[in-house]
Design a protein around this motif. Structure first.
Motif, short mmCIF file in Angstrom:
data_model
loop_
_atom_site.label_atom_id
_atom_site.label_comp_id
_atom_site.label_asym_id
_atom_site.label_seq_id
_atom_site.Cartn_x
_atom_site.Cartn_y
_atom_site.Cartn_z
N GLN A 180 -3.91 -8.54 -2.37
CA GLN A 180 -3.86 -9.45 -1.12
C GLN A 180 -2.53 -10.20 -0.97
N PHE A 181 -1.99 -10.29 -1.95
CA PHE A 181 -0.65 -10.99 -1.76
C PHE A 181 0.52 -10.15 -2.11
N SER A 182 0.48 -9.07 -2.60
CA SER A 182 1.61 -8.17 -2.89
C SER A 182 1.68 -6.59 -2.26
N SER A 183 0.33 -6.30 -1.48
CA SER A 183 0.40 -5.04 -1.21
C SER A 183 1.45 -4.58 -0.28
N SER A 184 2.11 -5.70 0.66
CA SER A 184 3.43 -5.09 1.47
C SER A 184 4.36 -4.73 0.82
N GLN A 185 4.57 -4.78 -0.50
CA GLN A 185 5.93 -4.32 -1.40
C GLN A 185 5.32 -3.07 -1.91
N TYR A 186 4.09 -2.66 -2.02
CA TYR A 186 3.53 -1.42 -2.59
C TYR A 186 4.10 -0.06 -1.70
N SER A 187 3.99 1.05 -2.60
CA SER A 187 4.59 2.14 -1.57
C SER A 187 3.20 2.79 -0.86
N ALA A 188 3.21 3.90 -0.37
CA ALA A 188 1.86 4.31 0.49
C ALA A 188 0.81 4.71 -0.60
N VAL A 189 -0.47 4.72 -0.39
CA VAL A 189 -1.45 5.12 -1.12
C VAL A 189 -1.64 6.61 -1.38
N PRO A 190 -1.46 7.08 -2.88
CA PRO A 190 -1.64 8.24 -2.95
C PRO A 190 -3.08 8.81 -2.28
N ASN A 191 -2.65 10.14 -1.98
CA ASN A 191 -3.98 10.73 -1.01
C ASN A 191 -5.13 11.03 -1.86
N TRP A 192 -4.96 11.39 -3.21
CA TRP A 192 -6.03 11.69 -4.09
C TRP A 192 -6.88 10.31 -4.18
N LEU A 193 -6.19 9.34 -4.37
CA LEU A 193 -6.94 7.74 -4.43
C LEU A 193 -7.60 7.47 -3.01
N SER A 194 -6.77 7.77 -2.01
CA SER A 194 -7.25 7.33 -0.60
C SER A 194 -8.48 8.24 -0.31
N ILE A 195 -8.53 9.61 -0.73
CA ILE A 195 -9.82 10.32 -0.65
C ILE A 195 -10.80 9.89 -1.53
N LEU A 196 -10.68 9.59 -2.82
CA LEU A 196 -11.58 9.21 -3.69
C LEU A 196 -12.35 7.59 -3.21
N VAL A 197 -11.67 6.86 -2.86
CA VAL A 197 -11.94 5.66 -2.51
C VAL A 197 -12.45 5.46 -1.18
N LEU A 198 -11.70 5.78 -0.28
CA LEU A 198 -11.91 5.38 1.05
C LEU A 198 -12.98 6.43 1.67
N ARG A 199 -12.98 7.37 1.26
CA ARG A 199 -13.78 8.50 1.80
C ARG A 199 -15.18 8.75 0.80
N TYR A 200 -15.28 8.60 -0.14
CA TYR A 200 -16.58 8.79 -0.90
C TYR A 200 -17.01 7.59 -1.56
N LEU A 201 -16.31 6.78 -2.11
CA LEU A 201 -16.73 5.45 -2.59
C LEU A 201 -17.14 4.41 -1.64
N ALA A 202 -16.63 4.66 -0.66
CA ALA A 202 -16.75 3.56 0.71
C ALA A 202 -18.18 3.98 1.16
N VAL A 203 -18.52 5.32 1.06
CA VAL A 203 -19.85 5.79 1.72
C VAL A 203 -20.88 5.16 0.58
N VAL A 204 -20.47 5.24 -0.76
CA VAL A 204 -21.48 4.85 -1.56
C VAL A 204 -21.94 3.28 -1.60
N VAL A 205 -20.77 2.67 -1.30
CA VAL A 205 -20.90 0.98 -1.05
C VAL A 205 -21.14 0.35 0.28
N CYS A 206 -21.56 1.51 1.20
CA CYS A 206 -21.96 1.28 2.74
C CYS A 206 -20.81 0.53 3.29
N ILE A 207 -19.56 0.86 3.05
CA ILE A 207 -18.54 0.35 3.87
C ILE A 207 -18.07 1.84 4.90
#
Length: 489
Positions: free
Chosen positions: A327-354
């Motif tokens: 929340q406080f330091s994400s602006s300093q992070y690099s771009a999200v890796p593609n595999w992490l984005s697919i795993l969390v935002l595409r699959y786990l997000a559906v599991v937790v109803c997001i």
């Protein structure tokens, strides 16, 4: 000379087969009976009172459970107090109750041959009070009743502690004599023993007696077999004490940690709140450690429950630290890796109803009005093809601006207008690139924050699933525990 061998044979026969005639009492008094018994019993107390060596002496054994003192899980022992009743028959001994004045009399143990009946599972000395007398009936029947404090070995199964039911065995048998010499016979049925034990039992502590079974058996060894009577004592632990002192407080702390997920993730108080809960849970386990069983054979299920609860609390604290950092330091992070984005935002997000984040439909429109001068378009295109660093360097150059020329000025020329357009184009492209970089950084920060939200929701769901499964397991084991306790044995 022929009469002497006959007398010897008769004497030997009397020694081997017991008493051949009834006792003669001079008067129906206690003193006369004891004198007669002393004359007949003392010479024969060193040998078993049987007619022949081929006939085993039958000893009837019975017991009544008076108290269940406790169970030591570490030493695997059961401590009980029982009434042990032994009965056997002295062959050939009898007297007339009218002549001697009584049907039964109590005599010291030293006057009789007493069988060496022991409990095979004995682990400590018998500290029960000594009873020096036994009952002797006019038919030669001996009744021996005495209290015994038994510390016996027992294979304890504490996997479902505190809802465990233990089955401990007490094997009564002769320590020395084989089954050809002494035969053990159960005196009463299991139902009679259980009923009598329920009436006279004195303790009402942690354990309760729920069943007894009786099984005659023979222990077979190389030298011979030993006759035994095995009593299986089935006891149940009273689980209310442990449910109130262990399970309910632990469930309360876990539930409080579950509701801590409702706090805002960016709040610093959330992490400090979880740290306080972990500290309180650790102190709770240290205080209640004495109530937990200690054994090296199996690990109780309740210990696994406490370990998983503490692990979930620590995991939730680490997850809170991660989300706060995002929340406080994400602006300093690099771009999200593609595999992490697919795993969390595409699959786990559906599991937790997001719902997955939709891509932006923003389209950049380049309005280039047609012009008659192709040279100007070529210049603008060449400027647009420059890199961002070149444009920033170019835009940062200090070029003296010339005052605009009026149309009436003879020095006015189309090249001056072209220079102005070039400068304006460079400034616009530099501004556009800066805005694009800003929005790219904002998108990466939003993706990291979305990953933190998904992980937070996922851990929240795992917490709920763990609590539901734990409650269902505890209720099922408790119901099974009560059903087995009420089932007839």
């Amino acid at each position: 000379m022929r009469e002497k061998p006959a007398e010897l044979i008769f004497i030997c026969f009397m020694l081997l087969h017991g008493f051949g005639a009834a006792l003669n009492c001079s008067s129906p008094t206690r003193k006369a009976l004891y004198q007669a018994l002393e004359r007949e019993l003392l010479p024969e107390k060193l040998v078993p009172p049987t007619k022949s060596f081929r006939d085993p002496l039958e000893i009837t054994i019975a017991m009544t459970v008076v108290g269940i003192i406790g169970v030591d899980e570490k030493d695997q022992t059961l401590t009980t107090v029982i009434w042990q009743v032994q009965q056997w028959q002295i062959e050939g001994l009898s007297w007339d109750k009218q002549e001697c004045g009584t049907e039964r009399v109590s005599v010291p143990r030293e006057m009789l041959w007493v069988p060496d009946v022991q409990i095979a599972e004995f682990m400590d000395e018998d500290k029960s009070p000594n009873t020096p007398y036994v009952y002797l009936y006019n038919t030669g029947h001996v009744y021996d009743d005495k209290p015994v404090r038994v510390v016996s070995s027992c294979r304890l199964v504490i996997y479902i502690f505190p809802f465990d039911i233990q089955n401990c065995t007490l094997s009564f048998g002769s320590y020395l004599h084989f089954s050809t010499d002494i035969k053990m016979i159960p005196g009463t049925t299991a139902a009679e023993i259980l009923e009598e034990s329920a009436q006279v039992i004195q303790t009402n502590g942690e354990w309760e007696l729920i069943g007894i079974s009786v099984t005659p058996s023979t222990l077979t060894l190389e030298n011979g077999g030993y006759s035994e009577v095995k009593y299986n004592i089935i006891i149940r632990r009273r689980a209310v004490l442990y449910v109130v002192n262990l399970l309910i407080p632990s469930c309360f702390l876990i539930t409080v940690d579950l509701f801590s997920f409702l706090l805002p993730p960016q709040s610093v108080d959330r992490s400090s709140f979880k740290m306080t809960l972990i500290l309180g849970y650790t102190v709770f386990l240290l205080i209640m450690n004495d109530l937990l069983p200690v054994t090296g054979e199996t690990t109780p299920l309740i210990n696994v429950f406490f370990s998983l609860s503490l692990a979930l609390m620590v995991t939730s604290l680490l997850e809170t630290v991660f989300i706060t950092n995002v929340q406080f330091s994400s602006s300093q992070y690099s771009a999200v890796p593609n595999w992490l984005s697919i795993l969390v935002l595409r699959y786990l997000a559906v599991v937790v109803c997001i719902p997955p984040k939709k891509k932006s439909n923003r389209v950049t429109v380049n309005l280039n009005p047609p012009t008659r001068e192709p040279k100007i378009n070529a210049s603008i295109n060449s400027i647009s093809s420059l890199s961002a660093s070149d444009l920033q360097r170019v835009s940062s150059d200090e070029t003296p601006l010339k005052p605009p020329l009026s149309p009436s000025d003879p020095k006015a020329h189309p090249d001056s207008a072209l220079d102005e357009l070039k400068k304006l184009s460079r400034d616009l492209v530099a501004i556009r690139l800066q805005i694009d970089d800003h929005f790219k950084g904002t998108n990466a920060s939003q993706e990291w924050q979305m990953i933190g939200i998904v992980i937070d929701r996922l851990l929240f769901g795992l917490y709920i699933a763990f609590i539901i499964v734990s409650f269902i397991t505890i209720i099922c084991i408790w119901m099974w525990h009560n059903v087995n306790a009420t089932r007839p044995k």
